[in-house]
Design an enzyme around this catalytic site. Structure first.
Site, PDB file in Angstrom:
ATOM      1  N   HIS A  55       0.883  -1.170   0.000  1.00  0.00           N
ATOM      2  CA  HIS A  55       0.000   0.000   0.000  1.00  0.00           C
ATOM      3  C   HIS A  55       0.921   1.220   0.000  1.00  0.00           C
ATOM      4  O   HIS A  55       2.021   1.159   0.544  1.00  0.00           O
ATOM      5  CB  HIS A  55      -0.812   0.080   1.295  1.00  0.00           C
ATOM      6  CG  HIS A  55      -1.693  -1.089   1.560  1.00  0.00           C
ATOM      7  ND1 HIS A  55      -1.262  -2.215   2.206  1.00  0.00           N
ATOM      8  CD2 HIS A  55      -3.005  -1.280   1.306  1.00  0.00           C
ATOM      9  CE1 HIS A  55      -2.268  -3.059   2.319  1.00  0.00           C
ATOM     10  NE2 HIS A  55      -3.335  -2.527   1.784  1.00  0.00           N
ATOM     11  N   ASP A  58       2.361   1.789   3.394  1.00  0.00           N
ATOM     12  CA  ASP A  58       3.299   0.812   3.957  1.00  0.00           C
ATOM     13  C   ASP A  58       4.714   1.332   3.763  1.00  0.00           C
ATOM     14  O   ASP A  58       5.623   1.022   4.531  1.00  0.00           O
ATOM     15  CB  ASP A  58       3.222  -0.539   3.224  1.00  0.00           C
ATOM     16  CG  ASP A  58       1.875  -1.222   3.373  1.00  0.00           C
ATOM     17  OD1 ASP A  58       1.156  -0.892   4.322  1.00  0.00           O
ATOM     18  OD2 ASP A  58       1.563  -2.088   2.529  1.00  0.00           O
ATOM     19  N   MET A  89       2.451  -5.853  -7.609  1.00  0.00           N
ATOM     20  CA  MET A  89       1.116  -5.333  -7.275  1.00  0.00           C
ATOM     21  C   MET A  89       1.236  -4.165  -6.304  1.00  0.00           C
ATOM     22  O   MET A  89       2.084  -4.179  -5.410  1.00  0.00           O
ATOM     23  CB  MET A  89       0.286  -6.468  -6.652  1.00  0.00           C
ATOM     24  CG  MET A  89      -1.093  -6.105  -6.173  1.00  0.00           C
ATOM     25  SD  MET A  89      -1.162  -5.447  -4.494  1.00  0.00           S
ATOM     26  CE  MET A  89      -1.766  -6.865  -3.596  1.00  0.00           C
ATOM     27  N   GLU A 182     -10.904  -6.895  -4.518  1.00  0.00           N
ATOM     28  CA  GLU A 182     -10.753  -7.947  -3.497  1.00  0.00           C
ATOM     29  C   GLU A 182     -11.964  -7.955  -2.573  1.00  0.00           C
ATOM     30  O   GLU A 182     -12.139  -7.065  -1.747  1.00  0.00           O
ATOM     31  CB  GLU A 182      -9.482  -7.706  -2.675  1.00  0.00           C
ATOM     32  CG  GLU A 182      -9.302  -8.763  -1.602  1.00  0.00           C
ATOM     33  CD  GLU A 182      -8.024  -8.603  -0.802  1.00  0.00           C
ATOM     34  OE1 GLU A 182      -7.115  -7.872  -1.243  1.00  0.00           O
ATOM     35  OE2 GLU A 182      -7.943  -9.200   0.290  1.00  0.00           O
ATOM     36  N   LYS A 184     -14.576  -9.031   0.470  1.00  0.00           N
ATOM     37  CA  LYS A 184     -14.525  -9.512   1.856  1.00  0.00           C
ATOM     38  C   LYS A 184     -15.908  -9.282   2.448  1.00  0.00           C
ATOM     39  O   LYS A 184     -16.498  -8.226   2.209  1.00  0.00           O
ATOM     40  CB  LYS A 184     -13.457  -8.736   2.637  1.00  0.00           C
ATOM     41  CG  LYS A 184     -13.221  -9.269   4.038  1.00  0.00           C
ATOM     42  CD  LYS A 184     -12.063  -8.548   4.726  1.00  0.00           C
ATOM     43  CE  LYS A 184     -11.829  -9.151   6.095  1.00  0.00           C
ATOM     44  NZ  LYS A 184     -10.775  -8.441   6.855  1.00  0.00           N
ATOM     45  N   HIS A 221     -11.227 -14.738   3.151  1.00  0.00           N
ATOM     46  CA  HIS A 221     -12.441 -13.932   3.057  1.00  0.00           C
ATOM     47  C   HIS A 221     -13.663 -14.751   2.670  1.00  0.00           C
ATOM     48  O   HIS A 221     -14.726 -14.594   3.273  1.00  0.00           O
ATOM     49  CB  HIS A 221     -12.220 -12.771   2.087  1.00  0.00           C
ATOM     50  CG  HIS A 221     -11.158 -11.818   2.574  1.00  0.00           C
ATOM     51  ND1 HIS A 221     -10.723 -10.746   1.841  1.00  0.00           N
ATOM     52  CD2 HIS A 221     -10.437 -11.791   3.731  1.00  0.00           C
ATOM     53  CE1 HIS A 221      -9.790 -10.092   2.531  1.00  0.00           C
ATOM     54  NE2 HIS A 221      -9.599 -10.715   3.670  1.00  0.00           N
ATOM     55  N   ASP A 246      -4.866 -13.839  -3.154  1.00  0.00           N
ATOM     56  CA  ASP A 246      -4.327 -13.709  -1.800  1.00  0.00           C
ATOM     57  C   ASP A 246      -4.465 -15.052  -1.089  1.00  0.00           C
ATOM     58  O   ASP A 246      -5.577 -15.502  -0.771  1.00  0.00           O
ATOM     59  CB  ASP A 246      -5.089 -12.626  -1.008  1.00  0.00           C
ATOM     60  CG  ASP A 246      -4.583 -11.226  -1.334  1.00  0.00           C
ATOM     61  OD1 ASP A 246      -3.666 -11.094  -2.177  1.00  0.00           O
ATOM     62  OD2 ASP A 246      -5.090 -10.261  -0.730  1.00  0.00           O
ATOM     63  N   ASP A 256     -11.018 -12.249  10.697  1.00  0.00           N
ATOM     64  CA  ASP A 256     -10.052 -12.487   9.610  1.00  0.00           C
ATOM     65  C   ASP A 256      -8.702 -12.876  10.218  1.00  0.00           C
ATOM     66  O   ASP A 256      -7.987 -12.046  10.753  1.00  0.00           O
ATOM     67  CB  ASP A 256      -9.926 -11.181   8.814  1.00  0.00           C
ATOM     68  CG  ASP A 256      -9.098 -11.326   7.558  1.00  0.00           C
ATOM     69  OD1 ASP A 256      -8.875 -12.462   7.121  1.00  0.00           O
ATOM     70  OD2 ASP A 256      -8.678 -10.293   7.026  1.00  0.00           O
ATOM     71  N   ASP A 258      -5.994 -14.552   8.694  1.00  0.00           N
ATOM     72  CA  ASP A 258      -4.792 -14.442   7.858  1.00  0.00           C
ATOM     73  C   ASP A 258      -3.702 -15.425   8.289  1.00  0.00           C
ATOM     74  O   ASP A 258      -2.533 -15.057   8.452  1.00  0.00           O
ATOM     75  CB  ASP A 258      -4.240 -13.002   7.878  1.00  0.00           C
ATOM     76  CG  ASP A 258      -5.182 -12.007   7.218  1.00  0.00           C
ATOM     77  OD1 ASP A 258      -5.955 -12.401   6.322  1.00  0.00           O
ATOM     78  OD2 ASP A 258      -5.149 -10.826   7.611  1.00  0.00           O
ATOM     79  N   ASP A 288      -1.101 -13.197   1.599  1.00  0.00           N
ATOM     80  CA  ASP A 288      -1.615 -12.086   2.406  1.00  0.00           C
ATOM     81  C   ASP A 288      -1.943 -12.661   3.777  1.00  0.00           C
ATOM     82  O   ASP A 288      -3.100 -12.892   4.116  1.00  0.00           O
ATOM     83  CB  ASP A 288      -2.859 -11.467   1.761  1.00  0.00           C
ATOM     84  CG  ASP A 288      -3.310 -10.239   2.532  1.00  0.00           C
ATOM     85  OD1 ASP A 288      -2.562  -9.789   3.421  1.00  0.00           O
ATOM     86  OD2 ASP A 288      -4.408  -9.736   2.263  1.00  0.00           O
TER      87      ASP A 288
END
Ligand code: GLT
Ligand code: MN
Ligand code: MN
Length: 403
Positions: A55, A58, A89, A182, A184, A221, A246, A256, A258, A288
């Site tokens: 992002h 980030d 990406m 994406e 969710k 998700h 992901d 979530d 992950d 992810d």
């Protein structure tokens, strides 16, 4: 046979936010300090990854000056070229800052929507500068807790207008991005718009340039919603819309999580890897996911290594599955072809329809046939448990296992 050590050819990627996750959750502070972006690049390259995703924030803090931004980006690009990693990406953080508390592209405040577009275009510039070709939209804040706002139809229209806008911006700038939505179902909003892969695929067809948009499905998700992730990915492949993926893991109906890829639903992970490989998906395999909150740095790299290793092991298992004679025989027996009927059913014509309508079927006999799925599934389980096809010497078919 391989030692399951990844190489860049395997196209494994991680987000800066994944291995950089500090363990913060809604109930507790960070349990580890996090890493600088150049250090993450160095470590991921050492582990055999192909790339790193990000992002905007980030890498570049939201309030960085232009000069600070350029310094950070220069250092990051240097690390990428020193260690041979790419950025396939990029995406925009449209969820952390309080300005997005009631949505970004779907905010009822036109000023917030305009700011979200501005931030996205700047982030697209950054992604393009780093070489990204896929641009992800995870609409984490695009949703509601209460529907008293009465904005549902407007929100979808605003969402569409914004996606159309950024697609035109990409084309005008010559960036050539492919956009991946994406889905969710919830978290952080109670109800997120476009909650499933199917909803995203439907929405894409309402955009001005549907060919520029696909999906970025995430294992966790669909699983949160109790849906079958492999089925969702198959639908995306079928629609030629699997632009990115992901990978992680998740217990159904939980927050979530992950989790490390393959940590929870091993059999689903196997069928997913098999689907991706069989379909010839050649995009990045993006993890992810993040290490458990309990972990220190060593645990983080064990987590990253584990994601990639499990993928490669499952890829090897998929190959064994394809080559296992007993499994292939069971599969062949499962499918029944009938050439004469196929001639009548493959295309409608008044004659075919008439012939089919008068055709006799032994319904009871058809219903009596057992398709052999129990045996096929058990063979798959045994293969995953490692007692089939592991090596030519230890290989046993169930017929050979005599007691
Ligand atoms: C966030 C979310 C992920 C998305 C990321 C992209 S950020 O961590 O949980 O599923 O892919 O915005
Ligand atoms: Mn997630
Ligand atoms: Mn994701």
């Amino acid at each position: 046979m391989t030692d399951y050590t990844p190489t860049p050819a395997d196209k494994f990627t991680f987000g800066l936010w994944t291995v950089g996750q500090t363990g913060r959750d809604p109930f507790g502070e960070a349990t580890r300090p996090g890493f600088s972006a150049p250090y993450i690049v160095q470590k991921l390259a050492e582990l055999g990854a192909y790339g790193v995703n990000l992002h905007d924030n980030d890498l570049v803090p939201i309030d960085a000056s232009a000069r600070e931004r350029d310094r950070i980006v220069t250092e990051f690009k240097q690390a990428l070229s020193d260690h041979g990693l790419v950025v396939p990406m990029a995406t925009t953080n449209l969820f952390t800052d309080p300005v997005f508390k009631d949505g970004a592209f779907t905010s009822a405040d036109a000023r917030v929507r305009a700011y979200a577009l501005q931030k996205t275009m700047q982030s697209m510039d950054l992604g393009a500068e780093l070489g990204a070709k896929t641009y992800v939209f995870w609409g984490g804040r695009e949703g509601t807790e209460v529907d008293a706002s009465g904005k549902l139809l407007d929100a979808l229209a605003w969402y569409r207008d914004c996606l159309n806008y950024v697609a035109e911006y990409s084309e005008a700038q010559g960036y050539g991005y492919r956009f991946a939505l994406e889905p969710k179902p919830n978290e952080p909003r109670a109800d997120i718009f476009l909650p499933t892969v199917g909803s995203a695929l439907g929405f894409i067809q309402t955009l001005d340039r549907p060919e520029l948009f696909g999906v970025n499905p995430e294992f966790a998700h669909e699983t949160m919603a109790g849906l079958n992730f492999v089925h969702a990915v198959a639908q995306a492949v079928d629609a030629d819309k699997l632009f990115h993926i992901d990978l992680n893991d998740q217990k159904m109906s939980r927050f979530d999580q992950d989790l490390r890829f393959g940590a929870e639903n091993l059999k689903t992970a196997f069928f997913l890897v098999k689907l991706l490989e069989d379909a010839g998906y050649d995009g990045p395999r993006h993890f992810d996911a993040h290490a458990l909150r309990t972990e220190d740095e060593e645990g983080i790299w064990a987590f990253a290594r584990g994601c990639m290793r499990t993928y490669l092991i499952l890829k090897e298992k998929a190959r064994q599955w394809d080559e296992d004679p007993e499994i292939q025989a069971a599969l062949a027996a499962y499918r029944v072809e009938d050439e004469e009927l196929s001639l009548l059913t493959e295309r409608f014509s008044p004659e075919n329809a008439q012939a089919l309508k008068t055709r006799g079927f032994d319904r009871a006999a058809l219903a009596r046939r057992g398709p052999g799925l129990e045996q096929l599934d058990q063979l798959t389980v045994e293969l995953l448990l490692g007692i089939r096809g592991t090596s030519t010497t230890s290989r046993q078919t169930s017929a050979e296992v005599e007691v």
